[in-house]
Every structure is written in structure tokens, then in C-alpha cells.
Design a protein around this motif. Structure first.
Motif, mmCIF file in Angstrom:
data_model
loop_
_atom_site.group_PDB
_atom_site.id
_atom_site.type_symbol
_atom_site.label_atom_id
_atom_site.label_comp_id
_atom_site.label_asym_id
_atom_site.label_seq_id
_atom_site.Cartn_x
_atom_site.Cartn_y
_atom_site.Cartn_z
ATOM 1 N N ASN A 1 1.322 -4.187 -20.760
ATOM 2 C CA ASN A 1 2.325 -4.513 -19.743
ATOM 3 C C ASN A 1 1.979 -3.939 -18.385
ATOM 4 O O ASN A 1 2.849 -3.766 -17.550
ATOM 5 C CB ASN A 1 3.697 -3.972 -20.180
ATOM 6 N N LYS A 2 0.739 -3.656 -18.141
ATOM 7 C CA LYS A 2 0.319 -3.059 -16.873
ATOM 8 C C LYS A 2 0.631 -4.012 -15.721
ATOM 9 O O LYS A 2 0.279 -5.176 -15.761
ATOM 10 C CB LYS A 2 -1.175 -2.743 -16.917
ATOM 11 N N LYS A 3 1.284 -3.493 -14.690
ATOM 12 C CA LYS A 3 1.692 -4.318 -13.557
ATOM 13 C C LYS A 3 0.554 -4.624 -12.610
ATOM 14 O O LYS A 3 0.497 -5.686 -12.044
ATOM 15 C CB LYS A 3 2.827 -3.638 -12.795
ATOM 16 N N SER A 4 -0.348 -3.677 -12.398
ATOM 17 C CA SER A 4 -1.388 -3.858 -11.404
ATOM 18 C C SER A 4 -2.641 -3.103 -11.807
ATOM 19 O O SER A 4 -2.568 -2.078 -12.465
ATOM 20 C CB SER A 4 -0.889 -3.342 -10.051
ATOM 21 N N ASP A 5 -3.781 -3.635 -11.375
ATOM 22 C CA ASP A 5 -5.036 -2.933 -11.628
ATOM 23 C C ASP A 5 -5.505 -2.183 -10.379
ATOM 24 O O ASP A 5 -6.642 -1.756 -10.297
ATOM 25 C CB ASP A 5 -6.111 -3.899 -12.113
ATOM 26 N N LYS A 6 -4.612 -2.000 -9.418
ATOM 27 C CA LYS A 6 -4.939 -1.289 -8.187
ATOM 28 C C LYS A 6 -4.952 0.210 -8.462
ATOM 29 O O LYS A 6 -4.246 0.712 -9.320
ATOM 30 C CB LYS A 6 -3.917 -1.594 -7.088
ATOM 31 N N ALA A 7 -5.756 0.925 -7.702
ATOM 32 C CA ALA A 7 -5.878 2.371 -7.880
ATOM 33 C C ALA A 7 -4.597 3.108 -7.485
ATOM 34 O O ALA A 7 -4.285 4.148 -8.047
ATOM 35 C CB ALA A 7 -7.052 2.900 -7.066
ATOM 36 N N TYR A 8 -3.852 2.563 -6.523
ATOM 37 C CA TYR A 8 -2.649 3.228 -6.030
ATOM 38 C C TYR A 8 -1.466 2.271 -6.058
ATOM 39 O O TYR A 8 -1.578 1.116 -5.660
ATOM 40 C CB TYR A 8 -2.870 3.757 -4.608
ATOM 41 N N SER A 9 -0.322 2.782 -6.500
ATOM 42 C CA SER A 9 0.861 1.936 -6.621
ATOM 43 C C SER A 9 1.602 1.753 -5.302
ATOM 44 O O SER A 9 2.439 0.863 -5.189
ATOM 45 C CB SER A 9 1.814 2.517 -7.670
ATOM 46 N N SER A 10 1.299 2.590 -4.313
ATOM 47 C CA SER A 10 1.970 2.465 -3.015
ATOM 48 C C SER A 10 1.069 3.026 -1.919
ATOM 49 O O SER A 10 0.114 3.758 -2.194
ATOM 50 C CB SER A 10 3.297 3.233 -3.016
ATOM 51 N N MET A 11 1.416 2.692 -0.695
ATOM 52 C CA MET A 11 0.674 3.217 0.448
ATOM 53 C C MET A 11 0.831 4.738 0.499
ATOM 54 O O MET A 11 -0.118 5.464 0.801
ATOM 55 C CB MET A 11 1.175 2.575 1.739
ATOM 56 N N ASP B 1 1.176 6.793 -2.027
ATOM 57 C CA ASP B 1 0.278 7.372 -3.025
ATOM 58 C C ASP B 1 -1.154 7.428 -2.507
ATOM 59 O O ASP B 1 -1.867 8.402 -2.727
ATOM 60 C CB ASP B 1 0.309 6.569 -4.332
ATOM 61 N N PHE B 2 -1.577 6.383 -1.824
ATOM 62 C CA PHE B 2 -2.927 6.352 -1.274
ATOM 63 C C PHE B 2 -3.107 7.433 -0.208
ATOM 64 O O PHE B 2 -4.067 8.191 -0.227
ATOM 65 C CB PHE B 2 -3.249 4.970 -0.700
ATOM 66 N N VAL B 3 -2.159 7.516 0.723
ATOM 67 C CA VAL B 3 -2.255 8.488 1.810
ATOM 68 C C VAL B 3 -2.252 9.921 1.263
ATOM 69 O O VAL B 3 -2.964 10.778 1.777
ATOM 70 C CB VAL B 3 -1.120 8.281 2.836
ATOM 71 N N GLU B 4 -1.493 10.162 0.222
ATOM 72 C CA GLU B 4 -1.404 11.506 -0.355
ATOM 73 C C GLU B 4 -2.513 11.808 -1.360
ATOM 74 O O GLU B 4 -2.597 12.933 -1.851
ATOM 75 C CB GLU B 4 -0.038 11.689 -1.022
ATOM 76 N N MET C 1 -5.682 17.583 20.814
ATOM 77 C CA MET C 1 -4.981 16.526 20.089
ATOM 78 C C MET C 1 -5.118 16.773 18.605
ATOM 79 O O MET C 1 -5.964 17.529 18.145
ATOM 80 C CB MET C 1 -5.507 15.151 20.455
ATOM 81 N N ASN C 2 -4.249 16.128 17.858
ATOM 82 C CA ASN C 2 -4.361 16.184 16.407
ATOM 83 C C ASN C 2 -4.095 14.813 15.824
ATOM 84 O O ASN C 2 -3.645 13.904 16.518
ATOM 85 C CB ASN C 2 -3.435 17.263 15.812
ATOM 86 N N LEU C 3 -4.401 14.686 14.567
ATOM 87 C CA LEU C 3 -4.267 13.418 13.864
ATOM 88 C C LEU C 3 -3.474 13.640 12.599
ATOM 89 O O LEU C 3 -3.719 14.587 11.854
ATOM 90 C CB LEU C 3 -5.649 12.859 13.506
ATOM 91 N N GLU C 4 -2.532 12.751 12.365
ATOM 92 C CA GLU C 4 -1.790 12.741 11.115
ATOM 93 C C GLU C 4 -1.880 11.334 10.539
ATOM 94 O O GLU C 4 -1.689 10.353 11.261
ATOM 95 C CB GLU C 4 -0.328 13.130 11.347
ATOM 96 N N ILE C 5 -2.196 11.248 9.258
ATOM 97 C CA ILE C 5 -2.212 9.959 8.554
ATOM 98 C C ILE C 5 -0.908 9.886 7.781
ATOM 99 O O ILE C 5 -0.571 10.795 7.025
ATOM 100 C CB ILE C 5 -3.407 9.861 7.587
ATOM 101 N N LYS C 6 -0.174 8.779 7.964
ATOM 102 C CA LYS C 6 1.133 8.636 7.329
ATOM 103 C C LYS C 6 1.236 7.273 6.665
ATOM 104 O O LYS C 6 0.441 6.369 6.930
ATOM 105 C CB LYS C 6 2.250 8.750 8.377
#
Length: 160
Positions: free
Chosen positions: A44-54, A56-59, A79-84
Motif C-alpha cells: 500500500n505504499k503511496k509514493s516511491d519518492k525519497a521524501y514525503s514533503s518539502m 522533510d527534504f529541507v530538514e 549576509m546569511n542564508l536560510e533554506i526553508k
């Protein structure tokens, strides 16, 4: 100072993209083996993607480990950079530590020009995100903030 800062941001943006594209493809490759294992245990796997949400990917450890050298290299640069992540959005948030919007007046046109010149790269990233993240219609956002968190310039990119 304004031109130097804007050029530094453009360079940082390109480096960030390189790290993120690498993270997308390495995450996809590393997930192939684990996906095969979970497929046999769950029909019953919904997706074969590595991450279920954006989010999850960012974290993810993979993305964070690839972004850390860039964020570390920006230390002391002003300056600084934050990925969100926000829903289907992957956000690069560049922030000037001491400059205000007034200090950067007129810089919006140069930022727009730089981002427009790089739009195929950002669109490519949005396309790559669809391969690794279970999200519909991902959007890559690049935003530049002043020291008061006011948006100087922001642009969104989608996959073609």
C-alpha cells in the motif's frame, strides 16, 4: 558596497543551487535500495519518492550536510542564508545582517536581472524536486531580505 553585496548574493545563490541539485540526485539514488525493501513489505505504499514533503527534504541530513559549507562560508560576509519549506515551496532566504532596504535602494532591478539570467537553473531545480519529493507542482523561491526582514526582492520558479 551595494554592487559588491548584490554580486556576492548572486554567487551564493548559484552555489546553493549546485548543492541542492546534488542533494536531490543523491537522495534519489540512495533511496532506490531502501524503496525496494519497503515495497516488498508494504503493497500500500503511496509514493516511491525519497521524501514525503518539502519540509522533510529541507530538514534531511543529506541536504543540511550539503548546505552547511555554504552557510558557513557566508559567516562574516554581512549576509546569511536560510533554506526553508512552506507547503510545495523550496525557499532560499538570503538576509543582509546590517543593511536595510533603504541602503539597497535601486538594487531590486539588479537582483531581478541576476535571477532572470539564472531562471533555467531554478526551473531545473523545481523539476529535480519532483523526482525526490512527493509534492505536486514544486516552486523554488529566492528571496532577499534586509536586516529588518523586509523583502527587498523575491521571485518564484516552477518546473516547465
Amino acid at each position: 558596497m551595494k554592487k559588491r553585496s548584490l554580486k556576492l548574493l548572486a554567487c551564493a545563490t548559484m552555489l546553493t543551487l549546485a548543492f541542492s541539485l546534488g542533494a536531490c540526485s543523491s537522495d534519489k539514488e540512495s533511496s532506490k535500495g531502501s524503496d525496494k525493501k519497503t515495497e516488498s513489505s508494504s503493497d500500500n505504499k503511496k509514493s516511491d519518492k525519497a521524501y514525503s514533503s518539502m519540509k522533510d527534504f529541507v530538514e534531511s541530513d543529506e541536504l543540511q550536510s550539503q548546505i552547511k559549507p555554504l552557510t558557513d562560508s557566508l559567516a562574516g560576509s554581512g549576509m546569511n542564508l536560510e533554506i526553508k519549506a512552506d507547503g510545495n515551496k523550496f525557499i532560499y532566504s538570503f538576509k543582509y545582517e546590517t543593511l536595510t532596504k533603504a541602503d539597497l535602494a535601486g538594487g531590486e532591478a539588479q537582483l531581478e536581472q541576476e535571477l532572470t539570467a539564472q531562471q533555467s537553473t531554478y526551473k531545473g531545480l523545481a523539476s529535480e524536486l519532483t523526482k525526490s519529493v512527493d509534492v505536486k507542482d514544486p516552486i523554488v523561491v529566492v528571496e532577499y531580505l534586509d536586516s529588518n526582514d523586509e523583502v527587498i526582492y523575491s521571485q518564484e520558479f516552477t518546473a516547465d
